[in-house]
Design a protein around this motif. Structure first.
Motif, PDB file in Angstrom:
ATOM      1  N   PHE A   1      55.455  93.121  63.117  1.00  0.00           N
ATOM      2  CA  PHE A   1      56.174  92.470  64.210  1.00  0.00           C
ATOM      3  C   PHE A   1      56.611  93.579  65.144  1.00  0.00           C
ATOM      4  CE2 PHE A   1      59.883  89.336  65.010  1.00  0.00           C
ATOM      5  CZ  PHE A   1      60.481  90.100  65.983  1.00  0.00           C
TER       6      PHE A   1
ATOM      7  N   LYS B   1      68.163  84.860  70.532  1.00  0.00           N
ATOM      8  CA  LYS B   1      69.024  85.293  69.421  1.00  0.00           C
ATOM      9  C   LYS B   1      70.490  84.890  69.564  1.00  0.00           C
ATOM     10  CE  LYS B   1      66.552  89.032  67.240  1.00  0.00           C
ATOM     11  NZ  LYS B   1      65.903  90.216  67.808  1.00  0.00           N
TER      12      LYS B   1
ATOM     13  N   ASP C   1      62.025  84.970  70.923  1.00  0.00           N
ATOM     14  CA  ASP C   1      63.150  84.427  70.162  1.00  0.00           C
ATOM     15  C   ASP C   1      64.341  84.307  71.108  1.00  0.00           C
ATOM     16  OD1 ASP C   1      64.873  83.694  68.151  1.00  0.00           O
ATOM     17  OD2 ASP C   1      64.881  85.636  67.125  1.00  0.00           O
TER      18      ASP C   1
ATOM     19  N   ARG D   1      56.723  92.342  58.713  1.00  0.00           N
ATOM     20  CA  ARG D   1      56.560  90.955  58.262  1.00  0.00           C
ATOM     21  C   ARG D   1      56.476  90.087  59.496  1.00  0.00           C
ATOM     22  NH1 ARG D   1      61.325  89.359  60.265  1.00  0.00           N
ATOM     23  NH2 ARG D   1      62.863  91.011  60.434  1.00  0.00           N
TER      24      ARG D   1
ATOM     25  N   GLY E   1      57.997  87.138  62.036  1.00  0.00           N
ATOM     26  CA  GLY E   1      59.364  86.879  62.494  1.00  0.00           C
ATOM     27  C   GLY E   1      59.805  85.455  62.193  1.00  0.00           C
ATOM     28  N   ASP E   2      61.096  85.277  62.153  1.00  0.00           N
ATOM     29  CA  ASP E   2      61.676  83.957  61.965  1.00  0.00           C
ATOM     30  C   ASP E   2      62.712  83.785  63.072  1.00  0.00           C
ATOM     31  OD1 ASP E   2      62.945  81.646  61.090  1.00  0.00           O
ATOM     32  OD2 ASP E   2      62.794  82.196  58.978  1.00  0.00           O
ATOM     33  N   PRO E   3      62.580  82.859  63.995  1.00  0.00           N
ATOM     34  CA  PRO E   3      61.704  81.686  64.027  1.00  0.00           C
ATOM     35  C   PRO E   3      60.397  81.834  64.820  1.00  0.00           C
ATOM     36  CG  PRO E   3      63.394  81.434  65.701  1.00  0.00           C
ATOM     37  CD  PRO E   3      63.595  82.799  65.083  1.00  0.00           C
ATOM     38  N   GLU E   4      59.969  83.055  65.176  1.00  0.00           N
ATOM     39  CA  GLU E   4      58.736  83.183  65.960  1.00  0.00           C
ATOM     40  C   GLU E   4      57.528  82.547  65.252  1.00  0.00           C
ATOM     41  OE1 GLU E   4      60.949  85.594  65.521  1.00  0.00           O
ATOM     42  OE2 GLU E   4      61.047  86.967  67.221  1.00  0.00           O
TER      43      GLU E   4
ATOM     44  N   ASN F   1      59.086  95.275  62.581  1.00  0.00           N
ATOM     45  CA  ASN F   1      59.413  94.582  61.338  1.00  0.00           C
ATOM     46  C   ASN F   1      58.098  94.499  60.584  1.00  0.00           C
ATOM     47  OD1 ASN F   1      62.144  94.072  61.932  1.00  0.00           O
ATOM     48  ND2 ASN F   1      61.576  92.321  63.179  1.00  0.00           N
TER      49      ASN F   1
HETATM   50  N1  GLY Z   1      63.289  86.814  64.986  1.00  0.00           N
HETATM   51  C1  GLY Z   1      63.591  88.140  64.624  1.00  0.00           C
HETATM   52  C2  GLY Z   1      63.240  88.504  63.251  1.00  0.00           C
HETATM   53  O1  GLY Z   1      62.538  87.802  62.552  1.00  0.00           O
HETATM   54  O2  GLY Z   1      63.653  89.562  62.817  1.00  0.00           O
END
Ligand code: GLY
Ligand code: AMP
Length: 426
Positions: free
Chosen positions: A275, A220, A218, A293, A295-298, A291
């Motif tokens: 994650f 950030k 990512d 769940r 990732g966003d945007p991974e 995490n």
């Molecule tokens: N890209 C980091 C997150 O989803 O927490």
């Protein structure tokens, strides 16, 4: 087969698209979804509040539910669905503490020997201040809120003075509410960050398995060359060229395997995604965070490389056959820059018309994933800070990046802004 997906961001658009690719799948309901999932083949948005999701899953005969974001997981959505006899992808409330409480996560890491930065937890701010006063004045530290803080819970303090200010605002003034009741004071680690997403299937009394995906990175910070404030993510690439085979082996041995042992020993019932947020220093991996769940945007960069049926992957996680699942990856790379509304991560304008030159876009190898945009009639309008990601595939990282930036030229809205260096800086 019908599936329910909880969430409404870019990650969920990518998951919905990948689920829907499966021939097994007739329909993906997305709650609440966004303008992108509204337009995606086989997908349909639904507004479902609280218990309505359970009732909906029962009456629609939903085969399984996938949870995108952390908040419902931390609140125990998985426990509620399971209690109602419904299959769901995600950790239960107990296991979700790996993300929801940084103190819980750190204790877990130390119990099972998962390599991480040294840290101490404090629930009394005077004690925290006294502790930092014992450290060298120029020492760089990381101050973290224990609880969920939507990406705002981590502060890098360049000096002891900054660390003290952060502790006062977090613990005494409670700028992040109860998330800052307890704070972690952590050593600062230098290195390159890598995100490893993975599928988990751990059940009490059985051998568990964690299958890592192609690694992603990512970006950030808001501006080019990693300058400016932290954001939810300005773009991602996959795979990560500098994540060497030696570092990958180190990750498996010192992070993934002890995590799995820990989950088994704790008796977790964890059938969901995880994650691993890594810092790599000279081929040595440290775990910054879990995490619970994707990732966003991974996810927007990783899923287009998955050469496997995502719906079947979910079924394998649920039925305990994940170890045998044929998880394969395409060669090549994806670059997924995010277009944001100017001003983000501060205040920004919403409601801009998004113009998309579909003909030029179609000439690229890119796919559009909507993060914050709503559908009005047949047009998309901005509805969030992060608006869309274009995930472009290429045979190598350079081609993927060229494709991504060509595809972005086909998109415009008044407040549009983006980083021009996704994938070209570490
Ligand atoms: N890209 C980091 C997150 O989803 O927490
Ligand atoms: P986290 O939410 O724990 O991933 O922290 C958010 C960001 O803060 C990470 O992506 C890193 O960029 C940074 N960070 C967290 N912990 C550390 C650390 N111990 N050393 C250096 N940077 C860190």
């Amino acid at each position: 087969m019908k599936v329910l997906l909880i969430g409404g961001g870019g990650r969920e658009h990518a998951i919905a698209w990948k689920l829907a690719e499966s021939e097994l799948l007739e329909k993906v309901f997305v709650a609440p979804g966004n303008g992108g999932t509204a337009l995606e083949a086989k997908c349909e948005n639904r507004t479902l509040v609280g218990e309505e999701a359970i009732a909906f899953a029962q009456t629609e005969g939903i085969a399984f539910t996938v949870v995108g974001p952390e908040a419902p997981l931390a609140e125990g959505i998985v426990d509620q669905f399971r209690k109602a006899g419904l299959a769901i992808i995600g950790p239960d409330k107990n296991a979700a503490r790996l993300e929801a409480s940084k103190v819980f996560a750190k204790d877990f890491m130390s119990r099972y020997g998962v390599r991480t930065a040294k840290s101490r937890a404090f629930s009394e701010y005077r004690e925290a201040l006294l502790y930092v006063e014992t450290l060298a004045p120029a020492q760089k530290l990381v101050i973290k809120a224990d609880g969920l803080a939507a990406g705002k819970g981590v502060l890098i303090a360049e000096t002891i003075g900054e660390a003290k200010d952060a502790l006062v605002s977090l613990m005494q003034e409670r700028t992040l509410g109860d998330a800052g009741k307890t704070a972690l004071i952590e050593e600062f680690l230098d290195g390159q960050e890598v995100s490893v997403l993975a599928a988990v299937s751990v059940r009490p009394g059985a051998h568990g398995v964690i299958r890592p995906f192609v690694a992603a990175r990512d970006h950030k910070r808001r501006f080019d060359n990693n300058a400016g404030p932290n954001t939810g993510g300005m773009g991602a690439v996959a795979p990560v060229p500098d994540f060497s085979p030696a570092a990958q082996e180190d990750f498996i041995r010192h992070i993934l395997e002890p995590t799995l042992r820990g989950m088994e020993t704790e008796g977790f019932d964890y059938r969901g995604f995880i994650f691993f947020g890594l810092m790599i220093h000279r081929e040595t991996c440290y775990l910054l965070e879990y995490n619970v769940r994707l990732g966003d945007p991974e996810t927007q960069a990783v899923l287009p490389l998955m050469d496997a049926d995502f719906t079947q992957l979910c079924l394998a996680m649920l039925d305990g056959s994940l170890a045998e699942f044929p998880l394969a990856w395409k060669r090549g790379a994806v670059c997924a820059p995010v277009a944001v509304a100017d001003g983000y991560p501060g205040p920004y304008h919403k409601g801009d018309f998004i113009s998309i030159d579909r003909t030029s876009f179609a000439h690229t190898n890119a796919r559009l994933f909507v993060s914050g945009a709503e559908l009005r009639g047949t047009a998309l309008y901005t509805a969030g800070g992060r608006v869309v990601a274009v995930a472009a595939y290429g045979q190598d990282a350079v081609t993927a990046r060229e494709q991504a930036y060509t595809a972005l030229e086909a998109i415009s809205f008044d407040t549009m802004a983006f980083r021009k260096d996704i994938g070209s800086v570490l």
